[in-house]
Each structure stands twice: as structure tokens, then as C-alpha cells.
Write an enzyme that holds these catalytic residues in place. Structure first.
Site, short mmCIF file in Angstrom:
data_model
loop_
_atom_site.label_atom_id
_atom_site.label_comp_id
_atom_site.label_asym_id
_atom_site.label_seq_id
_atom_site.Cartn_x
_atom_site.Cartn_y
_atom_site.Cartn_z
N HIS A 76 -1.28 101.82 -43.03
CA HIS A 76 -2.64 101.45 -43.49
C HIS A 76 -3.42 101.43 -42.32
O HIS A 76 -3.14 101.47 -41.09
CB HIS A 76 -2.68 100.52 -44.55
N GLU A 114 -2.23 93.39 -46.55
CA GLU A 114 -1.09 94.23 -45.83
C GLU A 114 -1.44 94.72 -44.28
O GLU A 114 -0.77 94.48 -43.37
CB GLU A 114 -0.35 95.03 -46.72
N HIS A 169 5.43 97.86 -42.56
CA HIS A 169 4.70 97.50 -43.83
C HIS A 169 5.06 96.19 -44.39
O HIS A 169 6.17 95.53 -44.01
CB HIS A 169 5.06 98.62 -44.76
N GLU A 244 10.03 97.45 -44.82
CA GLU A 244 9.13 96.88 -45.62
C GLU A 244 9.46 95.24 -45.51
O GLU A 244 10.48 94.82 -46.10
CB GLU A 244 9.21 97.18 -47.19
ZN LIG Z 1 2.27 99.57 -46.74
#
Ligand SMILES: [Zn+2]
Length: 286
Positions: A76, A114, A169, A244
Site C-alpha cells: 500500500h 497498515e 503487510h 502478513e
Molecule cells: Zn496489506
């Protein structure tokens, strides 16, 4: 430039890689991608590995590893949420379809985003890798811009001639779930997405678990998740995995990711996983 990359049977490749690393004349691969930040290696051979990776002694491979490059892809970007039109743009998904450029990512309930976590951890990993003599390219320059889209991110590792790509992430799942998982592209679309990507995911999983972090209770199996729907993985022509790190909607993990000490823990573990992968995957022609 390709002279440092050799295709060889696995066992021979290890030896070739070690020998090549000792050569005084081996050129440093140059990286010339405009608007992409890159840090040349700070050739410190003394950076200590965390205890869980000490047995594999990544530091002993520093002389060889100094010539290698990792693409870090912090997920992102800070400006994505203010540009929904840019995020909605359809881009290739790597499996014959299209998907949205990207999203703005998730956040903790308290509002820690995030993208900021991903960026902070990526900078920490870059510093640790540089200290171990590894070149690092980041997929974005800062945490205030927009994009790039997931297809550009996915193709970037080959563009900058990186040995592998690691995406960073954090998840936004049901509050009751917790723990990390590591995704890899499956089914593989090229040789780099096969065993080398699974190996990267496994090294990252082992290093995160070795750091005392818990495996996901809600996604994947044993901390690993084969995925066909992540364009950034699908489009990679180099070994690629996506971490993640935690579930930001879980109260306990929200506290960890919001804390610099917690982010350093993730960064050190990710670094250890990458160093271990580099130590066992010599340069080769993907
Ligand atoms: Zn993400």
C-alpha cells in the site's frame, strides 16, 4: 552483469556461488531505476544474526552476499486512501484477468495504519540487510505517495535484477484470529515461483516462528499460504513471498505492531529469513 549469475545443478551451484563470492573482481550489480530508493551495502561483516538463525550462520556468507539484491515491497501507500480513482484502475492480475490497482490497506482499531507499519518494518529490514552487505531496493520511495499498482510492484524484482522479492503487510481479519502467515504464488507461473518461492516463504515462516511469533490461527496451514490471487506474486519473475505479519484487528497484535519494539522484532525475523534464503539459494538465472 550476468557473469555473477550462473545456472548450475543445485549442489554444484552452491559451490559455484561460494567460489564466485570470493572473487575479487566480481562486479557490483548496478541498479538504475528512477524514483526507486536503493541503498548500497554498508559492508559490515559483523552484524549479528538472531539466535534462531545462528546455526546457519548467515554472517559467514557475507562476502558472497554483499553482491546480492533484495526487493522489499512495503504494501500500500499513505496516499492511496485519498485517491480512490487511482486505486480503482484495473491492472493485470498475472493470471489472465484484471484487478484493482491497490487498496489503502487496513489499520488497528486505534487507527494505526497498515501502510505505516509496512513502511516502518521495510526500512528496518533494509537497515539490517544493508548491515549484512545486501543491496536493497524499495518498491516505493516514501509513505505519503500513491501506488505503485500491484502489477508494477510484481514486475519490479526482475526489473532491478533482484535475487528475490519480499512483500511486507499486516492483515485486517476477525478480531479473534491472530498470528502471521507467509503467502507464496501457487500454482507457479515460472521457475522462480516454484521451489525457490516456497523456500523463501518457508525460511520467513521459520524465522518468524523462531522469533517467538505465533502462526496464524485463521489462514493458511502451518504459517504458509499458497495464493493464486495476489498479482504482486503472480507477476514476479523472481522468487517472491508476502508476509502478513499480524492481524491488526486483534487487540494483542495491534499493541505489538503499534510499538517500535514490536516492529523491530518483525524486521529482525524477516531479515533472518531472507539471509537464510540467500545463504541456501546462490545466484542463478531466473
Ligand atoms: Zn496489506
Amino acid at each position: 552483469m550476468t557473469s555473477t549469475r550462473r545456472a548450475a545443478p543445485l549442489l554444484l551451484a552452491v559451490l559455484v556461488g561460494l567460489i564466485a563470492g570470493c572473487g575479487a573482481g566480481a562486479p557490483m550489480r548496478s541498479i538504475s531505476v528512477a524514483s526507486i530508493s536503493e541503498s548500497a551495502a554498508a559492508a559490515s561483516g559483523s552484524a549479528a544474526a538472531a539466535p534462531n538463525s545462528a546455526a546457519r550462520s548467515p554472517g559467514t556468507h557475507t562476502a558472497r552476499a554483499r553482491e546480492r539484491t533484495i526487493l522489499l515491497n512495503p504494501g500500500h501507500n499513505g496516499g492511496n486512501s485519498a485517491h480512490p480513482e487511482a486505486m480503482a484502475k484495473q491492472v493485470p492480475d498475472g493470471r489472465g484477468g484484471t484487478k484493482a490497482c491497490d487498496t489503502s490497506g487496513t489499520s488497528t482499531d486505534a487507527g494505526y495504519p497498515e501502510h505505516a507499519f509496512n513502511w516502518d518494518v521495510a526500512l528496518r529490514v533494509r537497515g539490517l540487510l544493508n548491515a549484512n552487505g545486501i543491496n536493497v531496493v524499495l518498491s516505493r520511495d516514501n509513505d505519503t505517495g500513491v501506488g505503485p499498482c500491484v502489477d508494477v510492484r510484481g514486475e519490479l524484482a526482475a526489473r532491478v535484477n533482484a535475487d528475490a522479492a519480499v512483500s511486507i503487510h499486516a492483515d485486517g481479519a476477525s478480531p479473534g484470529g491472530h498470528g502471521f502467515h507467509v503467502a507464496y504464488p501457487n500454482p507457479a507461473r515460472n521457475a522462480a515461483q516454484g521451489a525457490p518461492s516456497v523456500a523463501m516463504a518457508t525460511e520467513l515462516r521459520d524465522a518468524l516462528r523462531g522469533a517467538g511469533l505465533s502462526i496464524s490461527t485463521y489462514l493458511g496451514q502451518d504459517g504458509l499460504a499458497p495464493r493464486a490471487d495476489l498479482a504482486g506474486l503472480n507477476l514476479s519473475q523472481r522468487p517472491a513471498a508476502l508476509v502478513e505479519c499480524a492481524n491488526m484487528r486483534n487487540a494483542q497484535e495491534a499493541a505489538t505492531v503499534s510499538n517500535p519494539t514490536g516492529r523491530q522484532l518483525y524486521a529482525q525475523a524477516i531479515t533472518n529469513g531472507i539471509l537464510n534464503w540467500l545463504a541456501h539459494n546462490p545466484p542463478s538465472a531466473y
